[in-house]
Design a protein around this motif. Structure first.
Motif, PDB file in Angstrom:
ATOM      1  N   UNK A  65      58.066  43.081  25.516  1.00  0.00           N
ATOM      2  CA  UNK A  65      58.290  41.785  25.512  1.00  0.00           C
ATOM      3  C   UNK A  65      56.938  40.981  25.738  1.00  0.00           C
ATOM      4  N   UNK A  66      56.566  40.051  24.767  1.00  0.00           N
ATOM      5  CA  UNK A  66      55.551  39.231  25.066  1.00  0.00           C
ATOM      6  C   UNK A  66      55.830  37.520  25.366  1.00  0.00           C
ATOM      7  N   UNK A  67      55.440  37.212  26.237  1.00  0.00           N
ATOM      8  CA  UNK A  67      55.716  35.840  26.659  1.00  0.00           C
ATOM      9  C   UNK A  67      55.249  34.690  25.489  1.00  0.00           C
ATOM     10  N   UNK A  68      55.833  33.669  25.260  1.00  0.00           N
ATOM     11  CA  UNK A  68      55.512  32.726  24.201  1.00  0.00           C
ATOM     12  C   UNK A  68      55.493  31.180  25.154  1.00  0.00           C
ATOM     13  N   UNK A  69      54.476  30.665  24.781  1.00  0.00           N
ATOM     14  CA  UNK A  69      54.520  29.092  25.281  1.00  0.00           C
ATOM     15  C   UNK A  69      55.050  28.100  24.051  1.00  0.00           C
ATOM     16  N   UNK A  70      55.833  26.989  24.558  1.00  0.00           N
ATOM     17  CA  UNK A  70      56.242  26.135  23.720  1.00  0.00           C
ATOM     18  C   UNK A  70      55.562  24.802  24.052  1.00  0.00           C
ATOM     19  N   UNK A  71      55.068  24.177  23.004  1.00  0.00           N
ATOM     20  CA  UNK A  71      54.353  22.796  23.097  1.00  0.00           C
ATOM     21  C   UNK A  71      54.982  21.421  22.431  1.00  0.00           C
ATOM     22  N   UNK A  72      55.224  20.483  23.385  1.00  0.00           N
ATOM     23  CA  UNK A  72      56.135  19.362  22.885  1.00  0.00           C
ATOM     24  C   UNK A  72      55.283  18.304  22.584  1.00  0.00           C
ATOM     25  N   UNK A  73      55.002  17.920  21.213  1.00  0.00           N
ATOM     26  CA  UNK A  73      53.878  16.724  21.116  1.00  0.00           C
ATOM     27  C   UNK A  73      54.681  15.425  21.112  1.00  0.00           C
TER      28      UNK A  73
END
Length: 267
Positions: free
Chosen positions: A106-114
């Motif tokens: 399982x690879x971590x994912x980042x989330x970006x809010x603009x």
């Protein structure tokens, strides 16, 4: 592999030579009970063919799906940190999938809010760079408190698996993907009496929130890089970045760890 993992979708750029080369793999997969689909929505295994760049596109174009496994196939001349299989070794790949000689990673994912509006996911990294021949100024906040004011070419925020990409080229650390964290590295920062940064990459844990506020001094249209895609978004004022609850599930050979692939690629 479990019987509910029998529907395959192959993602790769249109290429007649590659089409021909993959035909034996398609036949071998079908002979072993797999069904090859033309629509990724109904697949439970998505196979990318073409190295790490294609793998990132496969994940992005299929919506960072949580209900399927991703498999990467590379060619000899392509980087394969996300890819456990070689295109010239069909038998080993199909045999491994049929006989469950695999582990799920399982690879971590980042989330970006603009601008507190649009939220996007990244498997590798999110980068913010100036589009002008001048530096960009960014106020950096950690958990709501100002940490530093950056001035330079930009910032790169990477996942552990993305730490081997753009981040590594900026002298960032390579991080084990078992660690739930993300890393911030600088692009050509200026340090003087007015602007002072840490001057080195730093790592934030999975409960931290990073906020980047772009000072509106002409750099109102910075380039936002999401993995290997670039977006030019008008009037960027603020980016909020954190580790997502999403993970990308991939299959791996038991004798091919992340560090095995790092060694094979770089050493």
């Amino acid at each position: 592999m479990a019987n509910d993992r029998q529907n395959l979708y192959f993602y790769y750029p249109p290429n007649e030579e590659l089409d021909e080369k993959l035909k034996p793999l398609f036949r071998l997969a079908e002979e072993n009970g797999f069904t090859i689909l033309e629509d990724p929505k109904h697949a439970n295994i998505i196979v990318s063919v073409g190295g790490d760049g294609t793998f990132l596109q496969a994940v992005r174009k299929t919506g960072f799906r949580q209900d399927c496994l991703y498999v990467g196939i590379r060619r000899e001349d392509e980087a394969g940190l996300y890819c456990d299989f070689n295109i010239d070794d069909f038998d080993k790949m199909v045999d491994s999938m049929v006989n469950a000689d695999l582990e799920v990673r399982r690879f971590p994912v980042i989330e970006t809010t603009v601008n507190n509006e649009s939220t996007m996911l990244c498997l590798n990294e999110c980068s913010v760079r100036s589009t002008l021949i001048k530096t960009i100024v960014i106020d950096v906040f950690i958990d709501g408190r100002q940490f530093e004011t950056f001035r330079g070419d930009g910032l790169v925020v990477s996942t552990p698996t993305g730490s081997t990409g753009y981040n590594k080229s900026t002298k960032g650390a390579v991080i084990d993907p078992r660690l739930p964290c993300f890393q911030v590295s600088e692009l050509a920062s200026l340090n003087n009496n007015r602007y002072r940064t840490l001057g080195s990459p730093f790592v934030l844990g999975n409960e931290r929130t990073l906020k980047l506020k772009v000072q509106q001094d002409g750099n109102d249209y910075p380039i936002i890089g999401m993995d290997n895609e670039a977006f030019s978004i008008r009037n960027i004022k603020e980016l909020s970045i954190q580790l997502s609850d999403h993970v990308i599930k991939t299959v791996k050979m038991k004798d091919n760890t992340f560090w095995d692939r790092v060694q094979r690629t770089f050493l």
